[in-house]
Every structure is written in structure tokens, then in C-alpha cells.
Design a protein around this motif. Sequence first.
Motif, short mmCIF file in Angstrom:
data_model
loop_
_atom_site.label_atom_id
_atom_site.label_comp_id
_atom_site.label_asym_id
_atom_site.label_seq_id
_atom_site.Cartn_x
_atom_site.Cartn_y
_atom_site.Cartn_z
N LEU A 195 5.74 0.80 12.91
CA LEU A 195 5.90 0.70 11.46
C LEU A 195 5.75 -0.76 11.02
O LEU A 195 5.14 -1.07 10.00
CB LEU A 195 7.28 1.22 11.08
CG LEU A 195 7.43 1.95 9.76
CD1 LEU A 195 6.43 3.08 9.64
CD2 LEU A 195 8.84 2.50 9.62
N ASN A 196 6.29 -1.66 11.83
CA ASN A 196 6.17 -3.10 11.56
C ASN A 196 4.71 -3.51 11.54
O ASN A 196 4.27 -4.28 10.69
CB ASN A 196 6.86 -3.90 12.66
CG ASN A 196 8.23 -4.32 12.23
OD1 ASN A 196 8.53 -4.29 11.04
ND2 ASN A 196 9.07 -4.71 13.16
N THR A 244 2.24 -1.57 10.90
CA THR A 244 1.63 -1.00 9.69
C THR A 244 1.92 -1.89 8.48
O THR A 244 1.02 -2.20 7.70
CB THR A 244 2.22 0.41 9.41
OG1 THR A 244 2.15 1.16 10.59
CG2 THR A 244 1.48 1.11 8.29
N PHE A 245 3.18 -2.31 8.34
CA PHE A 245 3.54 -3.14 7.19
C PHE A 245 2.76 -4.46 7.20
O PHE A 245 2.27 -4.91 6.18
CB PHE A 245 5.05 -3.44 7.19
CG PHE A 245 5.89 -2.24 6.84
CD1 PHE A 245 5.33 -1.15 6.19
CD2 PHE A 245 7.23 -2.19 7.18
CE1 PHE A 245 6.09 -0.03 5.88
CE2 PHE A 245 8.01 -1.08 6.86
CZ PHE A 245 7.44 0.00 6.22
N THR A 246 2.67 -5.05 8.39
CA THR A 246 1.93 -6.31 8.49
C THR A 246 0.49 -6.11 8.06
O THR A 246 -0.08 -6.90 7.31
CB THR A 246 1.98 -6.84 9.95
OG1 THR A 246 3.33 -6.79 10.38
CG2 THR A 246 1.44 -8.24 10.07
N LYS A 247 -0.08 -4.98 8.52
CA LYS A 247 -1.47 -4.69 8.17
C LYS A 247 -1.62 -4.51 6.65
O LYS A 247 -2.54 -5.04 6.05
CB LYS A 247 -1.88 -3.40 8.90
CG LYS A 247 -3.33 -3.04 8.77
CD LYS A 247 -4.13 -3.74 9.82
CE LYS A 247 -5.60 -3.42 9.69
NZ LYS A 247 -6.39 -4.17 10.64
N LEU A 248 -0.66 -3.77 6.07
CA LEU A 248 -0.73 -3.51 4.63
C LEU A 248 -0.61 -4.80 3.82
O LEU A 248 -1.24 -4.96 2.79
CB LEU A 248 0.38 -2.55 4.21
CG LEU A 248 0.16 -1.09 4.56
CD1 LEU A 248 1.41 -0.28 4.30
CD2 LEU A 248 -1.00 -0.54 3.76
N LEU A 249 0.22 -5.71 4.32
CA LEU A 249 0.44 -6.95 3.57
C LEU A 249 -0.69 -7.96 3.77
O LEU A 249 -0.85 -8.86 2.96
CB LEU A 249 1.78 -7.58 3.99
CG LEU A 249 3.03 -6.83 3.50
CD1 LEU A 249 4.28 -7.39 4.15
CD2 LEU A 249 3.14 -6.91 1.99
N ARG A 281 -6.15 -1.87 -1.94
CA ARG A 281 -4.97 -1.35 -2.65
C ARG A 281 -5.37 -0.61 -3.92
O ARG A 281 -4.58 0.14 -4.49
CB ARG A 281 -4.01 -2.49 -3.01
CG ARG A 281 -3.45 -3.18 -1.80
CD ARG A 281 -2.08 -3.66 -2.08
NE ARG A 281 -1.15 -2.55 -2.09
CZ ARG A 281 -0.13 -2.42 -1.26
NH1 ARG A 281 0.07 -3.30 -0.35
NH2 ARG A 281 0.69 -1.40 -1.36
N TYR A 320 -4.95 6.00 4.34
CA TYR A 320 -3.76 5.24 4.71
C TYR A 320 -2.54 6.16 4.79
O TYR A 320 -1.73 6.06 5.70
CB TYR A 320 -3.58 4.11 3.70
CG TYR A 320 -2.15 3.73 3.44
CD1 TYR A 320 -1.42 3.09 4.42
CD2 TYR A 320 -1.55 4.00 2.22
CE1 TYR A 320 -0.10 2.74 4.18
CE2 TYR A 320 -0.25 3.66 1.98
CZ TYR A 320 0.47 3.03 2.97
OH TYR A 320 1.76 2.71 2.74
N PHE A 340 -0.11 6.58 7.90
CA PHE A 340 1.31 6.29 7.71
C PHE A 340 2.16 7.46 8.17
O PHE A 340 3.26 7.28 8.69
CB PHE A 340 1.55 6.01 6.22
CG PHE A 340 2.83 5.31 5.94
CD1 PHE A 340 3.08 4.09 6.51
CD2 PHE A 340 3.78 5.88 5.11
CE1 PHE A 340 4.27 3.43 6.25
CE2 PHE A 340 4.97 5.24 4.86
CZ PHE A 340 5.21 4.01 5.43
N SER A 355 6.05 7.95 10.29
CA SER A 355 7.09 8.08 9.27
C SER A 355 8.25 9.00 9.65
O SER A 355 9.17 9.15 8.88
CB SER A 355 6.47 8.56 7.96
OG SER A 355 5.86 9.80 8.18
#
Length: 601
Positions: free
Chosen positions: A106-107, A109-114, A121, A130, A134, A138
Motif C-alpha cells: 500500500l505504501n 501504491t501511495f508513493t506511486k500515486l504521489l 489524475r 488504478y 488498488f 485494499s
Amino acid sequence: METKKYPLSKTLKRMLANAWIENKKLFGRVVLYMIIAGIYPFFAVVLPKLLIGVLETNGDNVEDSIKQVVMIVGGFFILAGSFGFLQAYIHDADYNKISRLRLNCLNVTFTKLLTMDYKYREDAQFLDQYNLAFESTSSNDNGVEGIYHKLYDMPAGVVSILILALLIGWKNPLILLGILLNIVVGLLVEKTANGYQYSMREEEGKAHRRKDYYYKTTYDFAYGKDLRLFGFEKRIIDNYNFEISQYVKITRLVQNKQLRLGVLSLLAALVSDALTYGLLIVGVIRGMSIADFSMYLSAVITLTTLLITFSKDVAFVYKEGLYVEDFYRFIDADLGTKGGDREALAETLEVEFRNVTFRYPGTEKDIFKNLNFTIHKGEKLAIVGINGAGKSTLVKLMTGLFEPTEGEILINGIPQKEFDKQEYFKMFSVVFQDVKPIAFTIGENVSCASDDIQTAQILNCLERVGLGDKVKSFDKGLDQMMLKIIDENGTQFSGGESQKLMIARALYKDANMVILDEPTAALDALAEAEIYKDFDDLVAGKTSVYISHRLSSTKFCDKIALFDGNGLAEYGNHDELMELRGEYYHMFSVQGKYYKEESLG
Ligand SMILES: Nc1ncnc2c1ncn2[C@@H]1O[C@H](COP(=O)(O)OP(=O)(O)OP(=O)(O)O)[C@@H](O)[C@H]1O
């Protein structure tokens, strides 16, 4: 996003490699669990044979029978109880370690999204994909974590299956054949049903996105006022119900397919049971003891149950592996252009749009076609135009959030693409239209950093936008948290105060170029006048772009660019555009008349 397929084995190998990197000890625990949980079912299989055997051999000797039964049952409770307790204890203790593996994904994924490019987006097609990726990170039960749990449990199942298969196969291999037929059919049925479910995933993803939108709208406070005052409640609920029914339609299709295929499984189970019972009964007729009969029967039932569980687990891993594959494809996809190697320039900027054509991904309409114009060094440019003319799009292009579809943007003669993306962003201080403070402290919101905060400089920027007194009114000053979502004592700024805060952030960044996209829309007249008055000071000789619907703001700019929905329609200074008697003149006259009437009234 890339759609390259790769086999399940590769996905599993990668998952195991990641688990190895993150928690090597877990592999040792799997072996321990495999031995203990693998042997555990064997006790229940042997128990009936031992008990019936005692009763058969001791005949009328009730006292001996009771003694031996008590010993067997006691021994059973001690052994099975210890193994059962150990099995549950190890399993529970390792559950969170396995969940940790998912949280690490999940981390990622978040890094990738940011860090991915901003353009994704705003891309609905990408958002659908996405959502699928996700999905696999989840929940505890599906996707990455679901597979890890199965991989943890399955080796123990294999040990139990081998022990029982040896026992039964040694007695009569035909029984094994019947069980295997049952399992193979079950597995094929499950695989087909899961494959069908996976083939529906894109439709399911879209239905999920739409349903989710209405769901979120109901609890997102930002919509609360409009929904009530404009009577949207019924429409939202009707739409939500409609989207739910669409979603249910898809899931029903999957369920119906599963039901139809389930009939095949049932037939295979009936054939297998008939074979097992038939062969065991023939065995008894030929002299097999009742104790052995009961043991083999119990072994067959246990083995069938274990094999069904095992085949379901294999099918589960196969199905969820496809979703994990989506996740890895998302992680591997090149979604963040690093750009070139050039560092940020230290000088005043000149921005040139050369033959720029731009169309949003997945759309047909060109927002700009062959756009040519230059914002010169140190120039203050006002961009005006009707709603939807492309003003904010221009900012997104200028700041590198989107790339031109054709043509190029040059910064001091250097193509935008040659800059490293992060370095490029350093050159722009932007205040966007839709301002949203983050749930950090005020100081962090302005400095965008959590350490090495220049307190005096932050306070100075806040003073300059008129927020000095507001910040001083908090006991914690710059350390006051914003919003109530993380800290219930957080402060909630009004729209105008938030806008001022964003201007302070832009000032603090002190970049080469300042872009203000309707930064005064939420400000009261006094605050707006203050910002105008200090605009020269705020931008301090930097190249700057000012987007506003209030044409009075264009007066303090050197040049004005008017966009009309078909691109750049008028360009010049205020007097030149007034002389032109075109759209700018018209807009300015209408607004001027309105202001005059207002002040007369
Ligand atoms: N992510 C997107 N995908 C597709 N079309 C978009 C996207 N964002 C904006 N548009 C479209 O691009 C056009 C220009 O939008 P833009 O926001 O740049 O206009 P604007 O001049 O800033 O408008 P306003 O004055 O209302 O802020 C509009 O027609 C809008 O619908």
C-alpha cells in the motif's frame, strides 16, 4: 498504462521475493506451521479406529474397555489439544506479519500515486485501471494479502493430504482416483468461474467508480450545503440506487455463471462418493474390520474436505493473482516522466509557446491549436477570458503538469522537456484556483517542509498577505494544526484566508516565476485591494502571470492575453486592447459600467 501479461508463476515469485526481503523469519514460521497443522487432522482420523478397535477386541470385558477408552481419549485430548493450540497460536501470531506485507504494498501504491505525472489524475481511463490495482491491496482477505495467507496455509494442507493419500492409496488406489476426479472437476469449474469474473473486471471497475462517486458525495462535507439548498438529495439517492443496480447486474451475471458451473461439481462429487462408499462396503464384505472401515471412511471424508479446500485455495490464488498482476503492472508502469537532466535556472524566466496544440487525454477537442506567444523576462502578464477558455489549462502546460500534444514550450530558449521534472517545478510559485490547505501545521503549509523551517521568513510572508494577526492569535503560532480531520483542535480557515495562505506559500517558495490563477476570487474587496497594491512587491521583478475575471486587475500588468475558447484572440497592453474595441473592450466596458452603477447606488 502498459498491458503486458505475465504468468502467475512470475507474480508469485515476485511476491515471495518481496516477502523474503521484508521478513525472512516468516519462511521458518511457515515450515513450523506446516508440520504442526499438517499432522493435526490425522489425530481425528485415527481416533475412531482406536476406539472401535478397543471395543471390538475387549468384547465383554467392560472394565478394560473403559480403561483403554479413557487412555485413548485422554491421549487424544492431550496430543490433539496441544497441536491444535500451537497451530492456532502460530497462525494468529503470524497474521499481522502477513498484513504488514500488504501495508508495505500500500505504501508503494501511495508513493506511486504521489509521484506519478499529474496528467493521470485527470484521466478517467487511468482512474479505472488504478481502481483495479488498488483493489488488490485494499483488504485482508483478497489480493496481495489474501494470497499471502493462502501461501502460508497451503503447505500444511499439502502435508495432511500426502499423509492421508498414502493411507488411502495403500488400501485402495481406486478410492483415490474417485476423490481426484471430484477435485479436478471442482478445480476446472472454479478456474472457469474465476476467469469469467476477471473478464468482467473492467465493467465492474467502472460500475464501482460511478457507485462510489455518489456514495462519497453523500458524506463529503464539501457538498453538504449545495445538496440541501438545491434539493439534490433525491437525485443523488436515485442515481446511487441506479448505479447499485448496474453493479448488482454485473455481479449477478458472475453468480449465475458460478451456479451453472456448480452443477458439474455436484455431479463429480456424487460419482466420487458412490465409488468411495461402494469400495469400502465391498471391503467390509470381504472381511475388513469395522475399526478399519471407520478409519478409512474418516480419512476419505477428511481428505476430500482438505482437497476441496486446497483446490479452492489454488483457484483463489489463480484468480487473485490476476489482480495482483494488475497491481504490479501499475507499480511497474512508467507514470512519472523524469524529464531531462537540466537543473532549475537561477535567472528570470521567459516562457515561449511555440506552435502548441493541446488536447486532454481521451478527448477529441483541441483546447489550443498552434498557439504562439511569449511571456518576456520580468513581464507581468494578465490572462483573461470567458469560463472554459483554457486559462487554467495554460497554467498546467506552463508549469509542466501536462505536456503539449504538439509543438513545444521553451524556457529561456530551452525546451521544457530538457529539464528534470522536479527541478522544473522549482522554478514556479503557483497559487491555484481551488485552494486546499493540508492537515499539517500552518508553518508546514507555508514552507512545505517539516524540518529546516525558516520561522521568521514564514511569519514575514504571512504578514505580507494579511494573516500575521490571525497566526499570532493561536497559542501554538505557526505550530497550530490546520483542519480538524487529524487533530480535533485544528483550525479551519475561511475560503479567503486559505487563499491568502496559499499566496504566502507561493511567496515563501520565492521561485523564478509567479503564477496566480484567480487568487483573489474568495477575497473580500479590502483584501483584494491590498494584494493588488502589493502585487509589484509580491512578484518583485519576477516574470508573473495573473489570471482573473476581475478586469480591474489587468491594469497593473504589462501585457494582457485574452483567450476566447478558440485560442489567443487579443494580445497587448490595456490601452492597445481598449483601442482595438474587441472582446476585451466589451468585457471591460460591461464590468466598468457595473462598478460605476454599484458605486453610484
Ligand atoms: N482534465 C480534463 N479533461 C478534459 N477536459 C478538461 C479537463 N480539464 C479541463 N477541461 C476542459 O478544458 C477546457 C478549458 O478548461 P480550463 O479550466 O482551462 O478553463 P478556464 O479558462 O480556466 O475556465 P474558468 O474561467 O472557468 O476557470 C474546458 O472546456 C474544460 O471542460
